[in-house]
Write a protein that holds these residues in place. Structure first.
Motif, short mmCIF file in Angstrom:
data_model
loop_
_atom_site.label_atom_id
_atom_site.label_comp_id
_atom_site.label_asym_id
_atom_site.label_seq_id
_atom_site.Cartn_x
_atom_site.Cartn_y
_atom_site.Cartn_z
N ALA A 50 0.82 -1.19 0.00
CA ALA A 50 0.00 0.00 0.00
C ALA A 50 0.85 1.24 0.00
O ALA A 50 1.89 1.32 0.55
N GLY A 51 0.30 2.25 -0.64
CA GLY A 51 0.98 3.53 -0.63
C GLY A 51 2.21 3.57 -1.47
O GLY A 51 3.01 4.48 -1.35
N ALA A 52 2.38 2.64 -2.41
CA ALA A 52 3.59 2.62 -3.20
C ALA A 52 3.72 3.86 -4.04
O ALA A 52 4.81 4.31 -4.35
N GLY A 53 2.60 4.46 -4.37
CA GLY A 53 2.70 5.65 -5.20
C GLY A 53 2.71 6.94 -4.43
O GLY A 53 2.79 8.02 -4.98
N GLU A 54 2.60 6.86 -3.10
CA GLU A 54 2.59 8.07 -2.28
C GLU A 54 3.96 8.71 -2.23
O GLU A 54 4.97 8.04 -2.30
N GLN A 55 3.99 10.01 -2.03
CA GLN A 55 5.24 10.75 -1.88
C GLN A 55 5.29 11.36 -0.51
O GLN A 55 4.28 11.83 0.02
N GLU A 56 6.47 11.36 0.08
CA GLU A 56 6.64 12.05 1.36
C GLU A 56 6.36 13.53 1.17
O GLU A 56 6.82 14.12 0.19
N PRO A 57 5.60 14.17 2.09
CA PRO A 57 5.34 15.61 1.96
C PRO A 57 6.55 16.45 2.32
O PRO A 57 6.52 17.67 2.20
N LEU A 58 7.62 15.80 2.78
CA LEU A 58 8.82 16.54 3.19
C LEU A 58 9.68 16.87 1.98
O LEU A 58 9.58 16.26 0.93
N SER A 59 10.55 17.84 2.17
CA SER A 59 11.42 18.29 1.09
C SER A 59 12.47 17.24 0.75
O SER A 59 13.00 16.57 1.62
N ALA A 60 12.76 17.12 -0.56
CA ALA A 60 13.84 16.23 -1.02
C ALA A 60 15.11 17.05 -1.17
O ALA A 60 15.65 17.20 -2.26
N GLY A 61 15.58 17.62 -0.06
CA GLY A 61 16.70 18.56 -0.12
C GLY A 61 18.06 17.98 0.20
O GLY A 61 19.07 18.68 0.17
N LEU A 62 18.11 16.68 0.55
CA LEU A 62 19.39 16.07 0.90
C LEU A 62 20.01 15.39 -0.32
O LEU A 62 19.33 14.70 -1.07
N LYS A 63 21.30 15.60 -0.50
CA LYS A 63 22.02 15.02 -1.62
C LYS A 63 22.79 13.78 -1.15
O LYS A 63 22.94 13.54 0.04
N GLN A 64 23.31 13.03 -2.13
CA GLN A 64 24.04 11.82 -1.79
C GLN A 64 25.24 12.11 -0.89
O GLN A 64 25.53 11.36 0.04
N ARG A 65 25.94 13.23 -1.14
CA ARG A 65 27.11 13.54 -0.32
C ARG A 65 26.71 13.80 1.13
O ARG A 65 27.45 13.47 2.07
N HIS A 66 25.52 14.39 1.34
CA HIS A 66 25.04 14.62 2.70
C HIS A 66 24.83 13.28 3.42
O HIS A 66 25.26 13.09 4.56
N LEU A 67 24.15 12.35 2.73
CA LEU A 67 23.85 11.07 3.36
C LEU A 67 25.11 10.24 3.60
O LEU A 67 25.24 9.57 4.63
N THR A 68 26.04 10.29 2.65
CA THR A 68 27.28 9.54 2.80
C THR A 68 28.05 10.01 4.02
O THR A 68 28.51 9.22 4.85
N MET A 69 28.19 11.35 4.15
CA MET A 69 28.94 11.88 5.29
C MET A 69 28.17 11.72 6.59
O MET A 69 28.77 11.54 7.65
N LEU A 70 26.83 11.75 6.51
CA LEU A 70 26.02 11.51 7.71
C LEU A 70 26.22 10.07 8.18
O LEU A 70 26.36 9.81 9.38
N GLY A 71 26.29 9.15 7.23
CA GLY A 71 26.53 7.76 7.58
C GLY A 71 27.91 7.55 8.19
O GLY A 71 28.09 6.78 9.13
N LEU A 72 28.90 8.28 7.66
CA LEU A 72 30.26 8.14 8.17
C LEU A 72 30.43 8.81 9.53
O LEU A 72 31.07 8.28 10.43
N GLY A 73 29.88 10.03 9.64
CA GLY A 73 30.10 10.81 10.85
C GLY A 73 29.09 10.60 11.95
O GLY A 73 29.29 11.04 13.07
N GLY A 74 27.99 9.88 11.62
CA GLY A 74 26.91 9.75 12.59
C GLY A 74 27.30 9.08 13.89
O GLY A 74 26.72 9.37 14.93
N VAL A 75 28.27 8.17 13.85
CA VAL A 75 28.66 7.47 15.09
C VAL A 75 30.04 7.88 15.59
O VAL A 75 30.52 7.33 16.57
N ILE A 76 30.67 8.81 14.89
CA ILE A 76 31.97 9.30 15.36
C ILE A 76 31.71 10.48 16.29
O ILE A 76 31.52 11.60 15.85
N GLY A 77 31.66 10.19 17.57
CA GLY A 77 31.30 11.23 18.53
C GLY A 77 32.16 11.20 19.77
O GLY A 77 33.23 10.57 19.80
N ALA A 78 31.69 11.89 20.79
CA ALA A 78 32.45 11.98 22.04
C ALA A 78 32.64 10.61 22.67
O ALA A 78 33.61 10.37 23.38
#
Length: 475
Positions: free
Chosen positions: A15-43
């Protein structure tokens, strides 16, 4: 891309396969890649790893390998489901589709609570460092500044969150890479200011001396796993963020593939450098082992350099947690599990009310942390301390249930597949059960587990009551 639950209490996969998220598609691949890399590198890595070294010695390398392997399996499962079904609620949506509304409600609200409580720790930690640099500004003033800045950034546009996280993660990754390069040069005797000024390689002396590689035996390695496993929390946000990219299915697949191996390399590699360059017994819990290594190498201002890196890591986590909590509560509202008023989306595709609701509770958490750090806030922190295990457990169970349905829906062509299904999924579940047993037998960790179990139980009771009411209404 969230569906309305059916009368069975579960959401149909197709169900809902054709639905679109109402949120903005503003994130690029470089954002997600660096988020994945840096997401767990913390204090937790830069400072908290000292506690793991204290209980495991050089065996901390094995502890990180074990904990990192578990995190990689969880991330692979999550990547499989999120690439096939991108959604802003990620694992909360998957749990609902796999197990029913009670599961989506429970994991969604518990994860939201976890993020907004931990947010207070990060804001306070960053403020404490900043107040050390500029004592004229009180700690609460820095907290207020950070919260306002990141609230405004998250209210404006999702690309602002992406840019903040991209550069934060880039700085953290750069710091880790430079640390590894300097450490390896010192280990092989190339760095003139290394531990051996003669240029002689360090060799295996610190790995095999001082009680050997496993000074506390395999029990120390197991204790080390308990000390470091929660440092891998934060990987989940990349699958939440993927729903706001141009091509969610491809984006989350790429981010997961690129992140898991590199993160394991960063964690295990830096631990290997630390215990090779310094006697493990010389490191003090609570003191950054990275600072100790840089001091040993003669790097000027090592303490301040790491203060800057930890400061950035804390602000990065604060930003990511505010983002993740707002999207999670928005997803809950979409599915009728949170107030519908939170569904208001700006012209730029930002769920502003969800952001404000999350930051409001974040402010409350910060105030509790500043006013009662050893009483009220400590209880809240304990209540979410082991929630990550519940989230990871439901991710694994959801993947077990959804995999056959995903394959049927995709004609056997999944964008990303879990390795050795279902065997490694069961291995991950057994490993998490093992961590729970370890926490029960550890005097320091037991209160955290019991408080978290209480919080989880309370949410499950609410979910059960809601389910019963819904069934009575239908009948």
């Amino acid at each position: 891309m969230h569906d309305t639950p059916t009368t069975t209490g579960q959401t149909p996969l197709g169900a809902g396969a054709g639905e679109q998220e109402p949120l903005s598609a503003g994130l690029k691949q470089r954002h997600l890649t660096m988020l994945g890399l840096g997401g767990v590198i913390g204090a937790g890595l830069f400072v908290g790893s000292g506690a793991g070294i204290a209980v495991a010695g050089p065996g901390i390398v094995l502890s990180y390998l074990i904990a990192g392997a578990l995190a990689m399996l969880i991330m692979r499962m999550l990547g499989e489901m999120s690439s096939a079904m991108p959604a802003s609620g990620a694992f909360s949506v998957h749990a609902e589709r796999a197990l029913g509304r009670w599961a989506g409600f429970s994991v969604g609200w518990l994860y939201w609570f976890l993020l907004v409580v931990v947010l207070a720790v990060e804001a306070t930690g960053a403020a404490r460092i900043a107040a050390g640099w500029v004592p004229a500004v009180p700690q609460w003033g820095w907290v207020l500044l950070f919260m306002v800045v990141f609230t405004v950034a998250n209210l404006a546009a999702v690309k602002n969150f992406g840019e903040f996280e991209f550069w934060f993660a880039a700085l953290k990754v750069t710091a880790i890479v430079l640390f590894l390069v300097l450490g390896v040069l010192a280990i092989v005797g190339v760095l003139p200011d290394g531990p051996h000024a003669s240029g002689e390689p360090v060799g295996m002396a610190n790995l095999t001396g001082h009680g050997g590689f496993l000074p506390h035996g395999w029990g120390g390695v197991v204790s080390g796993v308990l000390a470091v496993v929660f440092a891998f929390g934060g990987l989940e946000v990349v699958t939440i963020a993927a729903a706001e990219s141009d091509d969610p299915a491809r984006a989350v697949g790429r981010a997961v593939r690129s992140a898991v191996w590199r993160i394991l390399f960063f964690y295990v590699g830096s631990m290997l450098v630390i215990v090779a360059l310094l006697p493990w017994s010389s490191l003090q819990p609570g003191q950054s082992p990275y600072v100790a290594v840089l001091d040993r190498l003669g790097v000027p201002g090592a303490g301040q350099i790491m203060n800057v890196v930890v400061f950035v890591a804390l602000l990065s986590a604060l930003n990511a947690n505010l983002y993740g909590s707002s999207r999670m509560v928005f997803s809950l509202a979409e599915r009728g599990e949170a107030p519908r008023g939170l569904l208001k989306v700006s012209g730029g595709g930002v769920p502003r009310r969800a952001v404000l609701a999350s930051v409001a509770f974040g402010f409350v958490s910060v105030l509790l942390n500043l006013k009662w750090p050893d009483s009220v806030f400590l209880y809240m922190l304990n209540a979410v301390g082991a929630v990550l295990l519940f989230v990871w457990g439901l991710i694994a169970v959801s993947q077990l249930r959804l995999r056959p349905r995903l394959e049927r829906a995709a004609g056997g062509q999944l964008p990303l597949r879990m390795w050795a299904f279902p065997y490694l999924t069961w291995v991950a579940l057994l490993a998490m059960a093992g961590v729970v047993v370890l926490m029960l037998t550890d005097d320091a960790a037991r209160p955290q587990l019991l408080w978290s179990a209480g919080a989880t139980g309370a949410v499950l009771v609410v979910a059960g009551v809601r389910e019963l009411r819904a069934r009575r209404t239908r009948h």
